[in-house]
Design a protein around this motif. Structure first.
Motif, PDB file in Angstrom:
ATOM      1  N   GLN A   1     -14.493  -2.290  -3.160  1.00 61.46           N
ATOM      2  CA  GLN A   1     -14.164  -3.055  -1.842  1.00 61.46           C
ATOM      3  C   GLN A   1     -12.589  -3.541  -1.889  1.00 61.46           C
ATOM      4  O   GLN A   1     -11.780  -3.598  -0.859  1.00 61.46           O
ATOM      5  CB  GLN A   1     -15.196  -4.016  -1.244  1.00 61.46           C
TER       6      GLN A   1
ATOM      7  N   SER B   1     -10.611  -0.940  -1.288  1.00 61.12           N
ATOM      8  CA  SER B   1     -10.463  -0.506   0.119  1.00 61.12           C
ATOM      9  C   SER B   1      -9.442  -1.562   0.928  1.00 61.12           C
ATOM     10  O   SER B   1      -8.771  -1.190   1.838  1.00 61.12           O
ATOM     11  CB  SER B   1     -11.843  -0.381   0.715  1.00 61.12           C
TER      12      SER B   1
ATOM     13  N   TYR C   1      -5.953  -0.584   2.772  1.00 58.08           N
ATOM     14  CA  TYR C   1      -6.167  -0.779   4.254  1.00 58.08           C
ATOM     15  C   TYR C   1      -4.657  -0.529   4.783  1.00 58.08           C
ATOM     16  O   TYR C   1      -3.921  -1.171   4.545  1.00 58.08           O
ATOM     17  CB  TYR C   1      -6.579  -2.155   4.539  1.00 58.08           C
TER      18      TYR C   1
ATOM     19  N   LYS D   1      -9.647   6.267   2.521  1.00 58.63           N
ATOM     20  CA  LYS D   1     -11.069   5.748   2.347  1.00 58.63           C
ATOM     21  C   LYS D   1     -11.701   5.509   1.082  1.00 58.63           C
ATOM     22  O   LYS D   1     -11.521   6.366   0.240  1.00 58.63           O
ATOM     23  CB  LYS D   1     -11.903   6.683   3.565  1.00 58.63           C
ATOM     24  N   VAL D   2     -12.248   4.437   0.683  1.00 54.15           N
ATOM     25  CA  VAL D   2     -12.786   4.304  -0.566  1.00 54.15           C
ATOM     26  C   VAL D   2     -14.300   4.085  -0.579  1.00 54.15           C
ATOM     27  O   VAL D   2     -14.867   3.307   0.289  1.00 54.15           O
ATOM     28  CB  VAL D   2     -12.177   3.182  -1.241  1.00 54.15           C
ATOM     29  N   THR D   3     -15.179   4.826  -1.100  1.00 49.76           N
ATOM     30  CA  THR D   3     -16.538   4.882  -1.120  1.00 49.76           C
ATOM     31  C   THR D   3     -16.852   4.767  -2.572  1.00 49.76           C
ATOM     32  O   THR D   3     -16.899   5.557  -3.406  1.00 49.76           O
ATOM     33  CB  THR D   3     -17.159   6.141  -0.450  1.00 49.76           C
TER      34      THR D   3
END
Length: 213
Positions: free
Chosen positions: A119, A122, A126, A131-133
């Motif tokens: 997070q 991410s 930004y 996109k980071v998952t």
């Protein structure tokens, strides 16, 4: 004459032996009794803290980072005192208890630390269309980055070199790189990089770049 030489040799050997003992004594006797008492007192305080650490929850990146700082401090504190006699047995017992409790807390907290590190990345990326998952299987050990620049090998390698060390230290086992065009396919497609296995309960120094900034 020979007797004189022999006496001189024995005297030199004895002097060297005393010197060696003195040097060894300086090497292993790094703590005075008062220093040992202070160390033992702080070590017991750390033991109580680690033993009650189950009550501490990780709810965001700030609390995750504080946990990493705690783990680093505990691991760093343990080796400050080495055994020099049987009188140190009490210290060694507490040291071993702190070490085992620290490993247990590391095992417990690393999945959440990885989750909130994702997070953090991410949020940091930004506005740049990344996109980071974090995949919530395998104890959050797989991270996926999506960005169209990854179609260019040099850009992918440049990005990889900025994140790889932190991800390895935190115990991620795989990084997956994708670009948005690949998300159109039913079959998942990505470029991946695997780290050698680093168990979550293996003691380590968390030398993260984010802690240095």
């Amino acid at each position: 004459m020979q007797d004189m030489f022999e006496r001189h040799r024995i005297f030199v050997s004895a002097a060297l032996a005393v010197l060696i003992i003195a040097v060894v004594g300086v090497t292993v006797s790094s703590f005075s009794p008062s220093e040992k008492s202070e160390y033992f007192k702080e070590l017991k305080q750390i033991y109580n803290t680690v033993n009650n650490y189950d009550n501490k929850e990780i709810i965001n990146w700030e609390s995750a980072m504080n946990t990493i700082v705690d783990l680093n401090y505990w691991y760093d504190f343990i080796p400050r005192y080495d055994a020099i006699s049987d009188d140190d047995y009490d210290v060694l017992i507490i040291q071993e208890k702190v070490r085992e409790l620290t490993k247990r807390q590391q095992l417990r907290t690393l999945p959440e630390i990885r989750k909130y590190f994702g997070q953090y990345l991410s949020d940091k990326l930004y506005g740049m269309n990344y996109k980071v998952t974090i995949l919530n299987d395998e104890r959050n050990k797989i991270i996926v980055f999506t960005h169209d620049s990854f179609t260019r090998r040099n850009e992918l390698e440049k990005f990889h070199n900025t994140v790889a060390n932190d991800l390895r230290v935190l115990g991620f086992k795989q990084i997956r790189y994708k670009w948005y065009e690949l998300e159109k396919y039913e079959e998942e497609k990505y470029i991946h990089y695997n780290f050698s296995d680093l168990p979550d309960n293996e003691p380590r120094k968390f030398n993260l770049s984010v802690l240095k900034n």
